[in-house]
Motif scaffolding. Structure first.
Motif, PDB file in Angstrom:
ATOM      1  N   ASN A 175       0.772  -1.436   0.059  1.00 55.77           N
ATOM      2  CA  ASN A 175      -0.174   0.012  -0.318  1.00 55.77           C
ATOM      3  C   ASN A 175       1.331   1.236   0.209  1.00 55.77           C
ATOM      4  OD1 ASN A 175      -2.438  -1.899  -0.123  1.00 55.77           O
ATOM      5  ND2 ASN A 175      -2.461  -1.536   2.332  1.00 55.77           N
ATOM      6  N   ASP A 176       1.712   1.038   0.708  1.00 57.09           N
ATOM      7  CA  ASP A 176       3.022   2.468   0.774  1.00 57.09           C
ATOM      8  C   ASP A 176       3.337   2.565  -1.004  1.00 57.09           C
ATOM      9  OD1 ASP A 176       2.223   3.167   2.981  1.00 57.09           O
ATOM     10  OD2 ASP A 176       4.203   2.120   3.683  1.00 57.09           O
ATOM     11  N   ALA A 177       3.768   1.855  -1.283  1.00 56.86           N
ATOM     12  CA  ALA A 177       5.076   1.607  -2.409  1.00 56.86           C
ATOM     13  C   ALA A 177       3.514   2.162  -3.711  1.00 56.86           C
ATOM     14  CB  ALA A 177       5.124   0.048  -2.655  1.00 56.86           C
ATOM     15  N   GLU A 178       2.723   1.573  -3.233  1.00 55.23           N
ATOM     16  CA  GLU A 178       1.193   1.620  -4.695  1.00 55.23           C
ATOM     17  C   GLU A 178       0.904   3.844  -4.555  1.00 55.23           C
ATOM     18  OE1 GLU A 178      -1.372  -0.549  -5.034  1.00 55.23           O
ATOM     19  OE2 GLU A 178      -0.448  -1.649  -6.848  1.00 55.23           O
ATOM     20  N   ALA A 179       0.821   4.028  -3.117  1.00 56.59           N
ATOM     21  CA  ALA A 179       1.243   5.446  -2.520  1.00 56.59           C
ATOM     22  C   ALA A 179       1.784   6.210  -3.452  1.00 56.59           C
ATOM     23  CB  ALA A 179       0.544   5.596  -0.818  1.00 56.59           C
ATOM     24  N   ALA A 180       2.870   5.911  -2.675  1.00 56.56           N
ATOM     25  CA  ALA A 180       4.313   6.823  -3.316  1.00 56.56           C
ATOM     26  C   ALA A 180       4.159   6.802  -4.912  1.00 56.56           C
ATOM     27  CB  ALA A 180       5.638   5.767  -3.108  1.00 56.56           C
ATOM     28  N   LEU A 181       3.583   5.708  -5.485  1.00 58.44           N
ATOM     29  CA  LEU A 181       3.403   4.853  -7.545  1.00 58.44           C
ATOM     30  C   LEU A 181       2.329   6.504  -7.376  1.00 58.44           C
ATOM     31  CD1 LEU A 181       4.006   3.852 -10.019  1.00 58.44           C
ATOM     32  CD2 LEU A 181       1.818   2.414  -9.145  1.00 58.44           C
ATOM     33  N   ARG A 182       1.350   6.384  -6.941  1.00 53.07           N
ATOM     34  CA  ARG A 182       0.271   7.361  -7.082  1.00 53.07           C
ATOM     35  C   ARG A 182       0.392   9.030  -7.335  1.00 53.07           C
ATOM     36  NH1 ARG A 182      -5.020   4.753  -8.485  1.00 53.07           N
ATOM     37  NH2 ARG A 182      -4.921   2.669  -7.039  1.00 53.07           N
ATOM     38  N   SER A 183       0.965   9.298  -5.931  1.00 57.02           N
ATOM     39  CA  SER A 183       1.637  10.807  -5.778  1.00 57.02           C
ATOM     40  C   SER A 183       2.976  10.842  -6.288  1.00 57.02           C
ATOM     41  CB  SER A 183       1.414  10.873  -4.822  1.00 57.02           C
ATOM     42  OG  SER A 183       2.806   9.927  -3.713  1.00 57.02           O
ATOM     43  N   ASP A 184       3.487  10.336  -7.507  1.00 58.45           N
ATOM     44  CA  ASP A 184       4.041  10.715  -8.249  1.00 58.45           C
ATOM     45  C   ASP A 184       4.304  11.609  -9.538  1.00 58.45           C
ATOM     46  OD1 ASP A 184       7.509   9.241  -9.233  1.00 58.45           O
ATOM     47  OD2 ASP A 184       6.311  10.298 -10.929  1.00 58.45           O
ATOM     48  N   LYS A 185       4.755  12.624  -9.561  1.00 61.09           N
ATOM     49  CA  LYS A 185       4.586  13.917 -10.703  1.00 61.09           C
ATOM     50  C   LYS A 185       4.390  12.841 -12.208  1.00 61.09           C
ATOM     51  CE  LYS A 185       9.675  14.755 -12.090  1.00 61.09           C
ATOM     52  NZ  LYS A 185       9.288  13.197 -13.125  1.00 61.09           N
ATOM     53  N   ASP A 186       4.966  11.932 -12.186  1.00 59.46           N
ATOM     54  CA  ASP A 186       4.303  11.318 -13.685  1.00 59.46           C
ATOM     55  C   ASP A 186       2.993  10.413 -13.739  1.00 59.46           C
ATOM     56  OD1 ASP A 186       6.452  12.503 -14.961  1.00 59.46           O
ATOM     57  OD2 ASP A 186       7.922  11.373 -14.204  1.00 59.46           O
ATOM     58  N   GLU A 224      16.736  -1.241 -16.284  1.00 61.33           N
ATOM     59  CA  GLU A 224      18.320  -0.871 -15.595  1.00 61.33           C
ATOM     60  C   GLU A 224      19.070   0.701 -16.102  1.00 61.33           C
ATOM     61  OE1 GLU A 224      20.483  -4.873 -16.161  1.00 61.33           O
ATOM     62  OE2 GLU A 224      19.422  -5.564 -14.419  1.00 61.33           O
ATOM     63  N   GLY A 225      19.779   0.910 -15.284  1.00 58.61           N
ATOM     64  CA  GLY A 225      20.585   2.182 -15.261  1.00 58.61           C
ATOM     65  C   GLY A 225      19.451   3.657 -15.926  1.00 58.61           C
ATOM     66  N   LEU A 226      18.643   3.628 -15.173  1.00 60.69           N
ATOM     67  CA  LEU A 226      17.689   4.986 -15.759  1.00 60.69           C
ATOM     68  C   LEU A 226      16.839   5.065 -14.388  1.00 60.69           C
ATOM     69  CD1 LEU A 226      15.175   3.343 -18.672  1.00 60.69           C
ATOM     70  CD2 LEU A 226      17.115   5.108 -18.273  1.00 60.69           C
ATOM     71  N   ASP A 227      16.749   6.350 -14.209  1.00 60.63           N
ATOM     72  CA  ASP A 227      16.537   6.829 -12.948  1.00 60.63           C
ATOM     73  C   ASP A 227      15.438   7.284 -12.312  1.00 60.63           C
ATOM     74  OD1 ASP A 227      16.590   7.020  -9.438  1.00 60.63           O
ATOM     75  OD2 ASP A 227      17.835   8.689 -10.183  1.00 60.63           O
ATOM     76  N   ILE A 228      13.976   6.679 -12.614  1.00 57.87           N
ATOM     77  CA  ILE A 228      12.768   7.666 -12.349  1.00 57.87           C
ATOM     78  C   ILE A 228      11.644   7.021 -11.631  1.00 57.87           C
ATOM     79  CG2 ILE A 228      11.005   7.234 -14.604  1.00 57.87           C
ATOM     80  CD1 ILE A 228      13.114   6.073 -16.311  1.00 57.87           C
ATOM     81  N   PRO A 229      11.271   8.095 -10.704  1.00 59.27           N
ATOM     82  CA  PRO A 229      11.035   7.250  -9.780  1.00 59.27           C
ATOM     83  C   PRO A 229       9.628   6.893  -9.802  1.00 59.27           C
ATOM     84  CG  PRO A 229      12.387   9.445  -9.151  1.00 59.27           C
ATOM     85  CD  PRO A 229      11.624   9.011 -10.867  1.00 59.27           C
ATOM     86  N   LEU A 230       9.002   7.590 -11.285  1.00 60.00           N
ATOM     87  CA  LEU A 230       7.660   6.338 -10.930  1.00 60.00           C
ATOM     88  C   LEU A 230       7.831   4.654 -11.453  1.00 60.00           C
ATOM     89  CD1 LEU A 230       4.577   6.790 -12.060  1.00 60.00           C
ATOM     90  CD2 LEU A 230       5.251   6.082 -14.439  1.00 60.00           C
ATOM     91  N   VAL A 231       8.805   4.417 -11.971  1.00 60.88           N
ATOM     92  CA  VAL A 231       9.417   3.023 -11.915  1.00 60.88           C
ATOM     93  C   VAL A 231       9.616   2.045 -11.096  1.00 60.88           C
ATOM     94  CG1 VAL A 231      10.750   1.686 -13.619  1.00 60.88           C
ATOM     95  CG2 VAL A 231      10.438   3.455 -14.849  1.00 60.88           C
ATOM     96  N   LYS A 232      10.125   3.282 -10.494  1.00 62.07           N
ATOM     97  CA  LYS A 232      10.969   2.526  -8.988  1.00 62.07           C
ATOM     98  C   LYS A 232       9.675   2.059  -8.520  1.00 62.07           C
ATOM     99  CE  LYS A 232      15.814   3.729  -9.159  1.00 62.07           C
ATOM    100  NZ  LYS A 232      16.109   3.198 -10.333  1.00 62.07           N
ATOM    101  N   HIS A 233       8.706   2.886  -7.731  1.00 58.72           N
ATOM    102  CA  HIS A 233       7.675   2.690  -7.600  1.00 58.72           C
ATOM    103  C   HIS A 233       7.476   1.360  -7.499  1.00 58.72           C
ATOM    104  CE1 HIS A 233       8.829   6.200  -4.646  1.00 58.72           C
ATOM    105  NE2 HIS A 233       8.309   7.037  -5.594  1.00 58.72           N
ATOM    106  N   PHE A 234       7.068   1.529  -8.915  1.00 53.64           N
ATOM    107  CA  PHE A 234       6.109   0.251  -9.623  1.00 53.64           C
ATOM    108  C   PHE A 234       6.908  -0.492  -9.004  1.00 53.64           C
ATOM    109  CE2 PHE A 234       5.096  -2.784 -12.970  1.00 53.64           C
ATOM    110  CZ  PHE A 234       3.641  -2.852 -13.104  1.00 53.64           C
ATOM    111  N   LEU A 235       8.099  -1.049  -9.097  1.00 54.52           N
ATOM    112  CA  LEU A 235       9.167  -2.262  -9.048  1.00 54.52           C
ATOM    113  C   LEU A 235       9.307  -2.346  -7.895  1.00 54.52           C
ATOM    114  CD1 LEU A 235      11.792  -1.970 -11.854  1.00 54.52           C
ATOM    115  CD2 LEU A 235       9.719  -2.972 -12.125  1.00 54.52           C
ATOM    116  N   THR A 236       8.921  -1.531  -6.695  1.00 54.15           N
ATOM    117  CA  THR A 236       8.835  -1.682  -5.621  1.00 54.15           C
ATOM    118  C   THR A 236       8.238  -2.612  -5.573  1.00 54.15           C
ATOM    119  OG1 THR A 236      10.801   0.099  -4.996  1.00 54.15           O
ATOM    120  CG2 THR A 236       8.983  -1.134  -2.816  1.00 54.15           C
ATOM    121  N   ALA A 237       6.652  -2.161  -5.283  1.00 61.51           N
ATOM    122  CA  ALA A 237       5.277  -2.908  -5.840  1.00 61.51           C
ATOM    123  C   ALA A 237       5.099  -4.151  -6.115  1.00 61.51           C
ATOM    124  CB  ALA A 237       4.523  -1.858  -5.863  1.00 61.51           C
ATOM    125  N   ALA A 238       5.347  -4.774  -7.558  1.00 60.29           N
ATOM    126  CA  ALA A 238       6.014  -5.620  -8.439  1.00 60.29           C
ATOM    127  C   ALA A 238       6.511  -6.996  -6.909  1.00 60.29           C
ATOM    128  CB  ALA A 238       5.802  -5.372  -9.235  1.00 60.29           C
TER     129      ALA A 238
END
Length: 494
Positions: free
Chosen positions: A47-58, A108-122
């Motif tokens: 839930n925390d990771a998905e909340a971070a995903l939903r509040s990401d600027k992208d 890999e090699g990309l630093d996109i917060p949206l992706v980081k939150h998605f993968l953490t949740a996944a």
DNA sequence: TGAACGAGCCC
DNA sequence: GTACGCGCTCGTTCA
């Protein structure tokens, strides 16, 4: 018909099925209270990771594109947002070619917060839904009031004549990711007063090619404990001295070069894997602050090079690894390479082959399958033969220890503490000595590695054991002491 | 409701 | 001439 499965192989398979039925019958004890807590806490993290995903600027791009159909767990949608809306260039497509790949490796090699939150949740969802909830669904209560899972071991579903395991799959519990491993493996606990035990066939996947290929270099590697093939390859690939190869770099080379290459990969896949692998772990040279990346720059490798139909440009990493490939098969393991050609040619000529264990194969296979399956199959057959012997001997001597699982090259047990030394001695005898009578074609030794948890420990708690002065003790006493306190030997606490 | 697909975990 | 082998389970998508 030239290739016919032998009656001995048939009988062996039936006896193996009976032994696995006994393993299924025993079951693995589950810590129900811990499991329920782990599901709750993992759900909170999701839930925390998905909340971070939903509040990401992208995430507003995601909303704009999918509106009411927005699903924060959809790889399809993630790929559309990242590779279309954000305009990130994609490195590869899915197998069908329908869209850009959204696998973790593609980012890999990309630093996109949206992706980081998605993968953490996944990753958390994987741990919860495939493992924790899977165990919860399958567990049953025994007459002792405790909870157990009874997985199914199948001998009829794998084309290489390995086993498989389902409901739940005990054979793919997390091991590499430390957090995931801890979360899941703590669910599997010992029967009261017992220990979790594990008996591994060490390096079996590089030992079994020996009786097929008689490759003298490979045989020397597995017969001489002072030799280390993975370290040698790391030295060659990264142009280092042996004492500069860290454990992490050795592991990278082992997984992403040596095994991959043995299984039929090539520089087009291994060069990028190594190139990215040294950054992922932020690897350094042993005994130094210097990163492997900096070292590569210093020795002139600043570009990966292109992987296409052309030969990679000289001086690039890809060209270098291509040269390693040529040396690997052309010089170092040239006998193995010749065996592959001969074995495949015979398969094409005869329409099949027979494994060392007597299993005949007539299936339509490609060259990699033809050369790999007799190795993987026979490696498992050594395990199954040993497991069958062990199950039957534990029963014959009315011992209390029980075989509770199997993972291709290892056997899992609930070991009664009073039987610890006996079980390890018995298993070592079966797996390294007695097996030679059943498998007279073995031309290299097989080794058995013994592991144990403390009494009442979980699968997460197993550590390597070594025989000293006639009894088994932790191989690394300091590590054991730090984690569990004093070694409790064969004390019976139940 | 079920199949195909993509993803990720193991050896 | 070729391009990592073998499984199981899950969620998404679509017919």
């Amino acid at each position: 018909m030239k290739h016919v499965t032998t009656p001995a192989a048939m009988k062996f398979w039936m006896e193996g099925a009976l032994a696995l039925a006994d393993v299924e019958h025993q079951g693995v004890r589950i810590d129900k209270t811990y499991l329920e807590g782990a599901i709750t806490s993992t759900t909170k993290e999701i839930n925390d990771a998905e909340a971070a995903l939903r509040s990401d600027k992208d995430f507003k791009l995601w909303r704009r594109r999918f509106g009411e159909k927005t699903k924060p767990g959809s790889y399809d949608q993630l790929a559309a947002v990242v590779f279309r809306d954000l305009g990130v260039p994609s490195k590869k497509r899915t197998a069908s070619g329908d869209r850009e790949s959204a696998a973790a490796a593609a980012f890999e090699g990309l630093d996109i917060p949206l992706v980081k939150h998605f993968l953490t949740a996944a990753k958390l969802k994987k741990a919860r839904d495939a493992y924790l909830v899977g165990i919860q669904r399958e567990m049953v209560q025994h007459d002792d009031g405790l909870w157990y899972v009874h997985c199914s071991y199948n001998l009829n579903s794998v084309i290489t004549f390995r086993s498989s395991c389902s409901n739940t799959n005990y054979q793919n519990n997390p091991k590499r990711n430390p957090k995931m491993m801890e979360t899941v493996r703590k669910c599997y606990i010992s029967r009261p007063g017992y220990r979790q035990g594990e008996l591994d066939y060490g390096q079996i996947e590089v030992r079994i090619p020996c009786p097929y290929t008689f490759d003298p270099v490979l045989m020397a590697y597995v017969c001489d404990p002072t030799k280390d093939m993975h370290r040698d390859m790391a030295v060659q690939i990264f142009k280092l001295k042996p004492n500069q190869v860290s454990k992490a770099l050795r592991n990278l080379v082992k997984a992403d070069y040596v095994f991959a290459t043995f299984y039929g990969s090539y520089y087009g896949l291994t060069a990028p894997a190594l190139w990215e692998g040294v950054d992922n772990g932020n690897l350094t040279l042993e005994g130094s602050e210097k990163t492997v990346r900096q070292h590569l720059t210093d020795i002139g490798f600043t570009e990966l090079g292109t992987i296409d139909d052309e030969k990679p440009e000289a001086g690039t990493w890809a060209a270098h690894v291509r040269g390693i490939d040529e040396d690997f098969w052309g010089k170092r393991f040239k006998v193995y390479a010749q065996w592959k050609r001969d074995w495949y040619e015979a398969y094409c000529r005869d329409g099949g082959f027979t494994m060392l264990t007597g299993f005949a194969v007539h299936a339509p296979l490609d060259k990699k399958q033809v050369c790999n399956s007799p190795v993987q199959g026979v490696a498992f057959h050594c395990l199954l033969w040993s497991l069958t012997k062990l199950v039957n001997r534990l029963r014959k001597y009315k011992m209390q220890s029980k075989v509770i699982g199997e993972v291709h090259d290892s056997i899992n047990l609930d070991i009664h503490p009073a039987e610890l030394d006996d079980v390890f001695d018995m298993a070592t005898s079966i797996m390294t000595e007695e097996i030679k009578v059943w498998a007279p074609w073995l031309n290299v030794p097989l080794v058995c590695e013994c592991e144990s948890s403390p009494t009442d420990g979980s699968w997460f708690d197993v550590m390597g054991m070594a025989k000293r002065d006639g009894g088994y003790v932790p191989a690394d006493p300091a590590k054991w002491q730090k984690r569990f306190g004093a070694w409790d030997g064969q004390l019976v606490t139940a």
